[in-house]
Design an enzyme around this catalytic site. Sequence first.
Site, PDB file in Angstrom:
ATOM      1  N   THR A  56       0.825  -1.210   0.000  1.00  0.00           N
ATOM      2  CA  THR A  56       0.000   0.000   0.000  1.00  0.00           C
ATOM      3  C   THR A  56       0.858   1.259   0.000  1.00  0.00           C
ATOM      4  O   THR A  56       0.592   2.199  -0.748  1.00  0.00           O
ATOM      5  CB  THR A  56      -0.850   0.031   1.296  1.00  0.00           C
ATOM      6  OG1 THR A  56      -1.101  -1.299   1.677  1.00  0.00           O
ATOM      7  CG2 THR A  56      -2.100   0.795   1.165  1.00  0.00           C
TER       8      THR A  56
ATOM      9  N   ALA B 167      11.949  20.541  -4.260  1.00  0.00           N
ATOM     10  CA  ALA B 167      13.209  19.815  -4.042  1.00  0.00           C
ATOM     11  C   ALA B 167      14.360  20.469  -4.803  1.00  0.00           C
ATOM     12  O   ALA B 167      15.513  20.119  -4.593  1.00  0.00           O
ATOM     13  CB  ALA B 167      13.052  18.366  -4.495  1.00  0.00           C
TER      14      ALA B 167
ATOM     15  N   ARG C 110       7.798  -8.653  -4.368  1.00  0.00           N
ATOM     16  CA  ARG C 110       7.786 -10.116  -4.512  1.00  0.00           C
ATOM     17  C   ARG C 110       7.024 -10.558  -5.746  1.00  0.00           C
ATOM     18  O   ARG C 110       7.459 -11.426  -6.476  1.00  0.00           O
ATOM     19  CB  ARG C 110       7.168 -10.739  -3.258  1.00  0.00           C
ATOM     20  CG  ARG C 110       8.223 -11.212  -2.293  1.00  0.00           C
ATOM     21  CD  ARG C 110       7.620 -12.108  -1.278  1.00  0.00           C
ATOM     22  NE  ARG C 110       6.410 -11.471  -0.719  1.00  0.00           N
ATOM     23  CZ  ARG C 110       6.149 -11.366   0.560  1.00  0.00           C
ATOM     24  NH1 ARG C 110       6.980 -11.855   1.430  1.00  0.00           N
ATOM     25  NH2 ARG C 110       5.049 -10.804   0.998  1.00  0.00           N
TER      26      ARG C 110
ATOM     27  N   GLY D 247       2.786   7.601  10.838  1.00  0.00           N
ATOM     28  CA  GLY D 247       2.386   7.766   9.426  1.00  0.00           C
ATOM     29  C   GLY D 247       2.683   9.138   8.861  1.00  0.00           C
ATOM     30  O   GLY D 247       3.834   9.550   8.723  1.00  0.00           O
TER      31      GLY D 247
ATOM     32  N   ILE E 147       2.205  12.111  10.067  1.00  0.00           N
ATOM     33  CA  ILE E 147       2.480  13.239  10.974  1.00  0.00           C
ATOM     34  C   ILE E 147       3.986  13.512  10.979  1.00  0.00           C
ATOM     35  O   ILE E 147       4.770  12.604  11.259  1.00  0.00           O
ATOM     36  CB  ILE E 147       2.033  12.915  12.422  1.00  0.00           C
ATOM     37  CG1 ILE E 147       0.591  12.429  12.458  1.00  0.00           C
ATOM     38  CG2 ILE E 147       2.228  14.129  13.320  1.00  0.00           C
ATOM     39  CD1 ILE E 147       0.125  11.985  13.842  1.00  0.00           C
TER      40      ILE E 147
ATOM     41  N   LYS F  30       7.694   2.545  17.944  1.00  0.00           N
ATOM     42  CA  LYS F  30       7.628   3.972  17.611  1.00  0.00           C
ATOM     43  C   LYS F  30       8.094   4.829  18.793  1.00  0.00           C
ATOM     44  O   LYS F  30       8.801   5.811  18.616  1.00  0.00           O
ATOM     45  CB  LYS F  30       6.195   4.331  17.203  1.00  0.00           C
ATOM     46  CG  LYS F  30       5.756   3.606  15.916  1.00  0.00           C
ATOM     47  CD  LYS F  30       4.259   3.711  15.703  1.00  0.00           C
ATOM     48  CE  LYS F  30       3.801   2.986  14.452  1.00  0.00           C
ATOM     49  NZ  LYS F  30       2.350   2.842  14.377  1.00  0.00           N
TER      50      LYS F  30
HETATM   51  N1  HSE Z   1      -0.439  -0.960  12.334  1.00  0.00           N
HETATM   52  C1  HSE Z   1      -0.019   0.389  12.491  1.00  0.00           C
HETATM   53  C2  HSE Z   1      -1.102   1.110  13.302  1.00  0.00           C
HETATM   54  C3  HSE Z   1       0.146   1.035  11.148  1.00  0.00           C
HETATM   55  O1  HSE Z   1      -2.169   0.517  13.542  1.00  0.00           O
HETATM   56  O2  HSE Z   1      -0.911   2.228  13.718  1.00  0.00           O
HETATM   57  C4  HSE Z   1       1.138   2.139  11.060  1.00  0.00           C
HETATM   58  O3  HSE Z   1       2.342   1.919  11.683  1.00  0.00           O
END
Ligand code: HSE
Length: 433
Positions: free
Chosen positions: A14, A34, A46, A136, A138, A207
């Site tokens: 994705t 840029a 794959r 993501g 942010i 994270k």
């Molecule tokens: N599986 C992660 C979440 C996706 O639910 O936040 C992004 O890292």
Amino acid sequence: MSEPLHIALAGLGTVGAGVVRLIETNADLISRRARRPIRITAVSARDRTKDRGVDLSPYEWVDDSAALAARDDVDVVVEMVGGSDGPALSLARQAIAAGKSLVTANKAMIAHHGLELASAAEAQGVALKFEAAVAGGIPVIKGLSEGAAANEIERVYGILNGTCNYILSTMEDTGRSFAEVLGEAQKLGYAEADPTFDVEGIDAAHKLSILAAIAFGSRLRFDAVETMGISRVRPADIAQAHSLGYVIRLIGMAELDATGGTPRLFQRVRPHLVPLDHPLAHVDGATNAVVAEGNFMGRLLFQGAGAGDGPTASAVVADIIDIARGEKGAAFSMPAGELGAMEPADSGHRQGRSYIRFTVPDRPGVLADITAAMRDAGVSIESLIQQNRSDAGEVLIAIVTHEGPESAVNEALRILDGSDSLSGKPLVMQIVG
Ligand code: HSE
């Protein structure tokens, strides 16, 4: 305009497909910002036959992603394969060793091997960037390492896993069980391939450890994150929390413990009760939010989509644009060798209020045993709610403590450990603020 920056994409899930779409859609704007065009030279995944909703025919297809690292016509390798080790890590090591900059969305790899990769990148004079690995779309890594760079950060915390946040907020809205809502989150494509990473807090811990290294200038220590997920949260906990004016959210928190002289680093992922007037209480669905508190800037709140092709691709391409501009930066905001070797702190220094939920057999004396343990450990009870006996003959007792040391709550639980007055392991959640 200068020479194009040539990039190779490894992994076309994705996020990978989102990166192709974004670079094609906003090509002109991106080149202007840029100050040079960004060209995709080669792609690798794959399965070549899979329909990804983007036309890959303009790009050279490479079956073995490792081959991307050796190409002379590639300046930057973008790793979106995933997994902490295996092909992702080999590609990352090879790309850096071959003098390519590396952009990755791989939080597990950075949490486990970020220091090694950062040192290797510095030695090679290339960039290592991973904005997409945390929250993501942010720009929290940029926000902390650039926008907040002048501050002493006191605490960084937030909602770092969209799947858990979706599950908790849906349980809250519908009264449905954890298992039922998890199934739905998987169907919606929020959860990781292995949902244990999401629901047991491991993804949030990956994270958090990355954010903590940047915020506190400390060597990354994923192994030192105390981690608990949301699988034991019941609809009854959510209802009790609600009746007390709270919602339940999975919060990752890192802060300095300066109580013992040399500062130590406390890192924990755990469900918390969040008061309804706190900004994190209004973060619903698969959204992420991060709060950073600094000594001059005060409290900053970053909020937005923590996953999804568009937001994550946006973070990946922002890193590529930095590299195109020649802004390599240091992966963790300072050279890897200068990151401090902070010892991990336990929760001993923390003060606050806690929610403790016990499941108990319905017989005389149970409540007396629990409150005696609280008394002996010095825990003061603010409120206590007992819920009717369930079909299984079990009673739920939810206690909210007064402000006090977390170590006292731990001591009360130690006293009760193994007691036949409890029919299950108690669930403890701290109350934010
Ligand atoms: N599986 C992660 C979440 C996706 O639910 O936040 C992004 O890292």
